[in-house]
Write an enzyme that holds these catalytic residues in place. Sequence first.
Site, PDB file in Angstrom:
ATOM      1  N   ASP A 238     -95.904  69.928  34.931  1.00 34.65           N
ATOM      2  CA  ASP A 238     -96.766  70.665  35.851  1.00 34.65           C
ATOM      3  C   ASP A 238     -95.984  71.843  36.427  1.00 34.65           C
ATOM      4  O   ASP A 238     -94.856  71.683  36.912  1.00 34.65           O
ATOM      5  CB  ASP A 238     -97.228  69.733  36.978  1.00 34.65           C
ATOM      6  CG  ASP A 238     -98.213  70.417  37.905  1.00 34.65           C
ATOM      7  OD1 ASP A 238     -99.416  70.356  37.622  1.00 34.65           O
ATOM      8  OD2 ASP A 238     -97.770  71.015  38.903  1.00 34.65           O
ATOM      9  N   ILE A 239     -96.577  73.037  36.374  1.00 29.46           N
ATOM     10  CA  ILE A 239     -95.936  74.234  36.929  1.00 29.46           C
ATOM     11  C   ILE A 239     -95.936  74.128  38.456  1.00 29.46           C
ATOM     12  O   ILE A 239     -96.982  73.860  39.065  1.00 29.46           O
ATOM     13  CB  ILE A 239     -96.667  75.515  36.479  1.00 29.46           C
ATOM     14  CG1 ILE A 239     -96.627  75.632  34.952  1.00 29.46           C
ATOM     15  CG2 ILE A 239     -96.029  76.756  37.114  1.00 29.46           C
ATOM     16  CD1 ILE A 239     -97.450  76.780  34.394  1.00 29.46           C
ATOM     17  N   GLU A 281    -102.716  73.759  35.331  1.00 27.29           N
ATOM     18  CA  GLU A 281    -101.325  74.131  35.035  1.00 27.29           C
ATOM     19  C   GLU A 281    -100.523  72.960  34.486  1.00 27.29           C
ATOM     20  O   GLU A 281     -99.290  72.978  34.484  1.00 27.29           O
ATOM     21  CB  GLU A 281    -100.652  74.672  36.301  1.00 27.29           C
ATOM     22  CG  GLU A 281    -100.455  73.678  37.428  1.00 27.29           C
ATOM     23  CD  GLU A 281    -101.665  73.562  38.353  1.00 27.29           C
ATOM     24  OE1 GLU A 281    -101.469  73.124  39.498  1.00 27.29           O
ATOM     25  OE2 GLU A 281    -102.774  73.911  37.935  1.00 27.29           O
TER      26      GLU A 281
END
Length: 377
Positions: A238-239, A281
Site C-alpha cells: 500500500d502506498i 493504491e
Amino acid sequence: MRPTLEDDITTELRVLESHLDGMLSRVQHNSLTLKRLQSFEMRLLAMNTLAEMIEFILAETKILFGLDVVNLWLVDPKNEIAAYLDSDHYDYRRREGLLLLNQEAPLHTGFIGSKQPVLGSYRDHDCERFFPAAQPKKPASVVIAPLVRRDKYLGSLNLGSYRTDRFVQGMATDFIEHIASVISICLENNLNVETIRRTSLIDPLTGVNNRRFLEQRIEEELDRSQRTRDPLSCLFMDIDYFKRINDGYGHQAGDHVLAAVATVIKKQLRNNDVLARYGGEEFVALLSQSDNKHTVEIAERIRGSIADLRITFAEQTIPVTISLGAATYQPAFALKKPVAEIALQLIQTADAALYEAKRNGRNRVENGGLVLRMDAA
C-alpha cells in the site's frame, strides 16, 4: 518358343494388376494421411491457449509429416506473445524450435516478398537463418512455409528432413500450404482471444493485472503449489499517505505515481510472479516457489527501490514510500483445506501484516509468516 496370344494377355494382366496394386496402395496412404491431417486440424482448433497451440504444433507436426526438424517462428514486435506465454508459465526462451521475432524483416528477406512455401535442398545461404546452428544436425532437404493472415506475415513453419529426396523443387505444396493456412487462422484466433482476455484482466492505468485476474490466478497457483509441494508467498502493498498525494498534487499526479510505483514493483519480480492492482493504491503480488525468508528479502528490495524513487510531475518532485505485508503458504507444513479457503487466508494474513507495517510507522515490511500451520490446529 514364341509367346502366344494367351501369354501376352497374361503378361499384360499382371502388369495391370501391379499398377492397380500400386494405385490402391497410394489411395490407402493418401486416405490415412488425410485422416491424420483432419485429426491434426481438429485438435489444433481445440487448443485453449496460445502456449498449448505452440507446443502442439512443434510436437505433432513432426509426427504428422514424419520429420526430423520442426521450427516455428512467430512475429512479436510488441512482445505481446512473450507476455501471454509468460503468464501461462511457458518457458518459450528455452523451447527448442521456437523463436519470437521483433520484426517481419527476416521473413520478407527469406521469402523475397512471396507468400509461397520455399522447398528443396538445404543451402546454408538461404536456409541457415531458419534452422539455428544449435540444433544437432542440419537437415538435407527443407520446406519453409510462411504463416500469413490478411496479407501480413505472422511467422513461418520450417520443416526439415535428413533425407535428400524428402523435399525437392517442383514438388506440389498444396498439403503444406493447407497446413500453414490452418495454423495461421488458429494463431490469429488465439492471439485475439488472448488479447481480449488480457484486456479484461489488466488495470488500464498501471498496466498490471487487476483484482479479477488475481482472484482467478491465486487458486491456480495454489493448486500448482500443492502438486509440486513448493511454497507460494503473497505480498500486500500500500502506498503511504496516498490521499495526501492526491490532495496536494492533484489526481493526475496520483495516477502518475500509481503507474510509476507499479513499474518499480514489477521490475523487482520475476516473469512468472503475479502482480495485481488490488484496489485504489493497493497492490498484491504472488511469488511462486518463494519461501518466507526470500519473500521478505524481495519485499525489502521493493520498499527500498520505491523510497529511492524520484517521481516528477508538472515540474514537482513527489516523495513516495510504501508499506508491505508478507505471508507464505507452505504445503509441507500446512493443513489440508479447500484452495479457496487457503487463498482467502493467505491474502488476509498478508493484509494483516501490512496493517502492522502501517501501525508501526509505514515505509516498512512486516512478516505474517506461514499460514495454516499444522501446529495451529
